[in-house]
Design a protein around this motif. Structure first.
Motif, PDB file in Angstrom:
ATOM      1  N   ALA A 285       0.824  -1.204   0.000  1.00  0.00           N
ATOM      2  CA  ALA A 285       0.000   0.000   0.000  1.00  0.00           C
ATOM      3  C   ALA A 285       0.861   1.258   0.000  1.00  0.00           C
ATOM      4  CB  ALA A 285      -0.928  -0.010   1.203  1.00  0.00           C
ATOM      5  N   ALA A 286       1.984   1.240   0.711  1.00  0.00           N
ATOM      6  CA  ALA A 286       2.874   2.403   0.738  1.00  0.00           C
ATOM      7  C   ALA A 286       3.446   2.687  -0.642  1.00  0.00           C
ATOM      8  CB  ALA A 286       4.006   2.173   1.736  1.00  0.00           C
ATOM      9  N   ILE A 287       3.854   1.657  -1.339  1.00  0.00           N
ATOM     10  CA  ILE A 287       4.409   1.844  -2.684  1.00  0.00           C
ATOM     11  C   ILE A 287       3.337   2.377  -3.630  1.00  0.00           C
ATOM     12  CG2 ILE A 287       5.378   0.628  -4.673  1.00  0.00           C
ATOM     13  CD1 ILE A 287       6.828  -1.186  -2.602  1.00  0.00           C
ATOM     14  N   ALA A 288       2.142   1.806  -3.560  1.00  0.00           N
ATOM     15  CA  ALA A 288       1.057   2.280  -4.421  1.00  0.00           C
ATOM     16  C   ALA A 288       0.668   3.721  -4.085  1.00  0.00           C
ATOM     17  CB  ALA A 288      -0.155   1.356  -4.288  1.00  0.00           C
TER      18      ALA A 288
ATOM     19  N   ILE B  91       0.078   3.989   9.732  1.00  0.00           N
ATOM     20  CA  ILE B  91       0.771   5.277   9.854  1.00  0.00           C
ATOM     21  C   ILE B  91       2.142   5.185   9.175  1.00  0.00           C
ATOM     22  CG2 ILE B  91       1.876   6.865  11.482  1.00  0.00           C
ATOM     23  CD1 ILE B  91      -0.445   6.244  13.410  1.00  0.00           C
ATOM     24  N   ALA B  92       2.853   4.103   9.442  1.00  0.00           N
ATOM     25  CA  ALA B  92       4.160   3.900   8.816  1.00  0.00           C
ATOM     26  C   ALA B  92       4.032   3.785   7.300  1.00  0.00           C
ATOM     27  CB  ALA B  92       4.831   2.660   9.400  1.00  0.00           C
ATOM     28  N   ALA B  93       2.962   3.132   6.834  1.00  0.00           N
ATOM     29  CA  ALA B  93       2.769   2.960   5.395  1.00  0.00           C
ATOM     30  C   ALA B  93       2.491   4.293   4.713  1.00  0.00           C
ATOM     31  CB  ALA B  93       1.628   1.979   5.130  1.00  0.00           C
ATOM     32  N   VAL B  94       1.663   5.125   5.322  1.00  0.00           N
ATOM     33  CA  VAL B  94       1.380   6.435   4.716  1.00  0.00           C
ATOM     34  C   VAL B  94       2.633   7.303   4.744  1.00  0.00           C
ATOM     35  CG1 VAL B  94       0.035   8.563   4.975  1.00  0.00           C
ATOM     36  CG2 VAL B  94      -1.092   6.352   5.141  1.00  0.00           C
ATOM     37  N   TYR B  95       3.389   7.262   5.837  1.00  0.00           N
ATOM     38  CA  TYR B  95       4.643   8.012   5.905  1.00  0.00           C
ATOM     39  C   TYR B  95       5.613   7.550   4.825  1.00  0.00           C
ATOM     40  CZ  TYR B  95       9.204   9.530   7.601  1.00  0.00           C
ATOM     41  OH  TYR B  95      10.463  10.061   7.682  1.00  0.00           O
ATOM     42  N   LEU B  96       5.788   6.235   4.700  1.00  0.00           N
ATOM     43  CA  LEU B  96       6.667   5.706   3.659  1.00  0.00           C
ATOM     44  C   LEU B  96       6.145   6.059   2.277  1.00  0.00           C
ATOM     45  CD1 LEU B  96       9.128   4.014   2.851  1.00  0.00           C
ATOM     46  CD2 LEU B  96       7.669   1.993   2.977  1.00  0.00           C
ATOM     47  N   GLY B  97       4.828   6.004   2.098  1.00  0.00           N
ATOM     48  CA  GLY B  97       4.241   6.398   0.817  1.00  0.00           C
ATOM     49  C   GLY B  97       4.497   7.854   0.485  1.00  0.00           C
TER      50      GLY B  97
ATOM     51  N   THR C 189      -0.875  16.749   6.147  1.00  0.00           N
ATOM     52  CA  THR C 189       0.005  15.582   6.175  1.00  0.00           C
ATOM     53  C   THR C 189      -0.266  14.748   7.422  1.00  0.00           C
ATOM     54  OG1 THR C 189       1.708  16.829   5.002  1.00  0.00           O
ATOM     55  CG2 THR C 189       2.416  14.850   6.160  1.00  0.00           C
ATOM     56  N   TYR C 190      -0.364  15.402   8.547  1.00  0.00           N
ATOM     57  CA  TYR C 190      -0.625  14.691   9.799  1.00  0.00           C
ATOM     58  C   TYR C 190      -2.064  14.178   9.856  1.00  0.00           C
ATOM     59  CZ  TYR C 190       3.888  16.433  11.203  1.00  0.00           C
ATOM     60  OH  TYR C 190       5.241  16.691  11.268  1.00  0.00           O
ATOM     61  N   LEU C 191      -2.969  14.907   9.218  1.00  0.00           N
ATOM     62  CA  LEU C 191      -4.355  14.447   9.148  1.00  0.00           C
ATOM     63  C   LEU C 191      -4.444  13.135   8.364  1.00  0.00           C
ATOM     64  CD1 LEU C 191      -7.367  14.954   9.714  1.00  0.00           C
ATOM     65  CD2 LEU C 191      -7.445  16.172   7.534  1.00  0.00           C
ATOM     66  N   PHE C 192      -3.696  13.032   7.274  1.00  0.00           N
ATOM     67  CA  PHE C 192      -3.698  11.792   6.485  1.00  0.00           C
ATOM     68  C   PHE C 192      -3.130  10.626   7.288  1.00  0.00           C
ATOM     69  CE2 PHE C 192      -3.517  14.461   2.406  1.00  0.00           C
ATOM     70  CZ  PHE C 192      -4.892  14.552   2.382  1.00  0.00           C
ATOM     71  N   LEU C 193      -2.126  10.901   8.111  1.00  0.00           N
ATOM     72  CA  LEU C 193      -1.583   9.846   8.975  1.00  0.00           C
ATOM     73  C   LEU C 193      -2.648   9.378   9.966  1.00  0.00           C
ATOM     74  CD1 LEU C 193       1.951  11.342   9.734  1.00  0.00           C
ATOM     75  CD2 LEU C 193       1.438   9.454   8.193  1.00  0.00           C
ATOM     76  N   ALA C 194      -3.368  10.332  10.539  1.00  0.00           N
ATOM     77  CA  ALA C 194      -4.416   9.983  11.501  1.00  0.00           C
ATOM     78  C   ALA C 194      -5.577   9.255  10.829  1.00  0.00           C
ATOM     79  CB  ALA C 194      -4.917  11.242  12.198  1.00  0.00           C
ATOM     80  N   ILE C 195      -5.945   9.690   9.641  1.00  0.00           N
ATOM     81  CA  ILE C 195      -7.039   9.038   8.898  1.00  0.00           C
ATOM     82  C   ILE C 195      -6.681   7.582   8.623  1.00  0.00           C
ATOM     83  CG2 ILE C 195      -8.142   8.939   6.626  1.00  0.00           C
ATOM     84  CD1 ILE C 195      -8.217  11.993   6.676  1.00  0.00           C
TER      85      ILE C 195
END
Length: 163
Positions: free
Chosen positions: A48-51, A97-103, A143-149
């Motif tokens: 998911a992070a790569i996509a 959270i880690a996946a969105v950050y890596l993405g 950016t932080y909102l997307f991590l929380a979402i």
């Protein structure tokens, strides 16, 4: 007109020699395997992070719905394979959270690769520290909102998978 003697056998029993009941169905696959659920969650988070990063880098924007998708995929996959263990939704939220950050790092690498040339994986591997610093400088409330979402959606997706 009528038969003087009834026919032999049970008229409602079906053909002679047939089994009275169908065979039992195969057992359901084993769930409640927490270790396999965690491995599945990690793999789902990486994919998911790569996509997420590839899509975000291609359009040079962050997409909230993509963060929802990342979270739901990680949570749902973890719970479907891992079962009802109460730790799985929490772990899925952290991994999302880690996946969105890596993405987001992948998206920055894709944008830099498109602007300056080179390949995004090469930039990601060689300049991870610089990408992290650039992420810190450009991070805003969204950016932080997307991590929380992503975290909330992962938790909810894990709960929904076992409902």
């Amino acid at each position: 007109m009528s038969q003087p003697v009834p026919p032999p056998g049970n008229p409602f029993g079906g053909p002679a020699g047939a089994a009275p009941f169908p065979p039992a169905p195969a057992p359901a696959p084993a769930r409640d395997n927490v270790a396999l659920g965690l491995v599945t969650a990690v793999v789902a988070a990486l994919v998911a992070a790569i996509a997420y990063g590839a899509i975000g880098g291609a359009i040079e924007r962050e997409i909230g719905y993509a963060a929802v998708g990342v979270g739901f995929l990680v949570g749902f996959a973890a719970a479907k394979v891992g079962g009802r263990n109460p730790a799985l939704p929490v772990v899925a939220a952290i991994l999302s959270i880690a996946a969105v950050y890596l993405g987001q790092l992948v998206a920055i690498a894709v944008v830099i690769a498109n602007t300056l040339g080179g390949s995004a994986p090469e930039i990601l591997m060689e300049d991870l520290g610089s990408l992290t610093d650039l992420w810190k400088e450009t991070a805003d409330a969204m950016t932080y909102l997307f991590l929380a979402i992503a975290a909330v959606t992962a938790f909810a997706g894990a709960k929904k998978a076992n409902a």
